[in-house]
Design an enzyme around this catalytic site. Structure first.
Site, PDB file in Angstrom:
ATOM      1  N   HIS A 149       2.064  -1.944 -10.525  1.00 23.84           N
ATOM      2  CA  HIS A 149       2.129  -2.698 -11.676  1.00 23.84           C
ATOM      3  C   HIS A 149       1.802  -1.819 -12.961  1.00 23.84           C
ATOM      4  CE1 HIS A 149       1.506  -6.021 -14.651  1.00 23.84           C
ATOM      5  NE2 HIS A 149       0.440  -5.403 -14.957  1.00 23.84           N
ATOM      6  N   GLU A 150       0.798  -0.926 -12.887  1.00 25.70           N
ATOM      7  CA  GLU A 150       0.596  -0.095 -14.163  1.00 25.70           C
ATOM      8  C   GLU A 150       1.149   0.754 -14.265  1.00 25.70           C
ATOM      9  OE1 GLU A 150      -2.273  -0.835 -15.666  1.00 25.70           O
ATOM     10  OE2 GLU A 150      -3.257  -2.251 -14.290  1.00 25.70           O
ATOM     11  N   THR A 151       2.341   1.135 -13.333  1.00 27.81           N
ATOM     12  CA  THR A 151       3.497   2.413 -13.518  1.00 27.81           C
ATOM     13  C   THR A 151       4.868   1.909 -13.430  1.00 27.81           C
ATOM     14  OG1 THR A 151       3.085   2.853 -11.328  1.00 27.81           O
ATOM     15  CG2 THR A 151       1.770   4.086 -12.790  1.00 27.81           C
TER      16      THR A 151
END
Length: 334
Positions: A149-151
């Site tokens: 999700h962060e990347t």
């Protein structure tokens, strides 16, 4: 203002000052930050070495020996693994989960490799090797879901779906600030910026500093090592995953069942499961207000990875009805 309603102007001013203080230096008001130079952290989140900071009933962490709250546990040091995480996730599974990470449109093309992940993972005792096979698989699925999700580089109509596009980005997008906060313990190096990098997008000097110390790298002087050395990059994310930040447990302890919620946690609907991990990472913005697109994105990755690894997601995977770990802290200090 949403915590208490004040009618008198003086009360409003007091609340404003308390809010400013509550996020200033240390303890639960500052996400578990520690005071420098052995100073005590007072109940109100200030650092000092007098009785007002260190005295009985006035100190919340880094207190003198004797009666008083227990200081925040030290950062776990990476050590030999008790098992082999490659028994849980193979190279082919890694490629299937992060199917489009090497797409030409991805900033992190060819950076995130299976071998780098396995090398980093084996440096942290218990990561992906704690508990039975179900718990081990869930930890791997949860770790990759949150970091994907962060990347992510995915979108709704992306080839193979949005959840096949994790690990597309390496550095924070746009023109990020320096993320430098004045600190005598973790001073910013001249000319360096501590914006998001790597799988967990680690940010701020007060995270780069202790992370670097734990993994044996001077990340304060060379934060870009997280974006140029794949093993270090994965280690930064696993360090975050394994490290508790009071009052939050570690993501590792939650997903492996080692965390037992307190009465306050249960009252806040923070029950064991993937949802609490989202709360740990970004609960102040994403949790506690019903359905949130960011939370659903994290869940979407998790469900896909659980399916690939052949394990059920478990209970309590959403945090829409959970209070964040930081909610109510002002009331607790008044």
């Amino acid at each position: 203002m949403r915590l208490l309603e004040f009618t008198a102007l003086s009360s409003l001013l007091v609340l404003f000052l308390l809010l400013a203080v509550s996020a200033e230096q240390c303890g639960k008001q500052a996400g578990g930050a520690r005071c420098p130079s052995g100073m005590c952290c007072s109940n109100f989140g200030w650092c000092g070495n007098t009785q007002d900071y260190c005295g009985p009933g006035k100190c919340q962490s880094q207190c003198p020996s004797g009666p008083g709250p227990t200081p925040r546990p030290p950062t776990p040091t990476p050590g030999p693994s008790t098992g082999d995480i490659s028994n849980i996730i193979s190279s082919s599974m890694f490629d299937q989960m992060l199917k489009h990470r090497n797409d030409n449109t991805c900033q992190g093309k060819s950076f995130y490799t299976y071998n780098a992940f396995i090398t980093a993972a084996r440096s942290f005792r218990g990561f992906g090797t704690t508990g039975d096979t179900t718990r081990r698989k869930r930890e791997v699925a949860a770790f990759f879901a949150q970091t994907s999700h962060e990347t992510t580089g995915g979108w709704d109509t992306a080839p193979d779906g949005r959840y096949a596009w994790g690990y597309c980005y390496l550095r924070e997008q746009g023109n990020p600030p320096s993320y430098c906060v004045q600190s005598s313990q973790w001073p910013c190096a001249p000319g360096q910026k501590y914006y998001g990098r790597g799988p967990i997008q680690i940010s701020y000097n007060y995270n780069y500093g202790p992370c670097g110390r734990a993994i044996g790298q001077n990340l304060l002087n060379n934060p870009d090592l997280v974006a140029t050395n794949a093993v270090v990059s994965f280690k930064s994310a696993i360090w975050f995953w394994m490290t508790a930040q009071s009052p939050k447990p570690s993501c590792h302890d939650v997903i492996t069942g080692r965390w037992t919620p307190s009465a306050a946690d249960r009252a806040a609907n923070r029950l064991p499961g993937y949802g609490v991990i989202t709360n740990i990472i970004n609960g102040g913005l994403e949790c506690g207000h019903g359905s949130d697109a960011r939370v659903q994105d994290r869940i979407g990755f998790y469900r896909r990875y659980c399916s690939i690894l052949g394990v059920s997601p478990g209970d309590n995977i959403d945090c829409g009805n959970q209070k964040s770990f930081n909610s109510g802290l002002l009331l607790e200090t008044m």
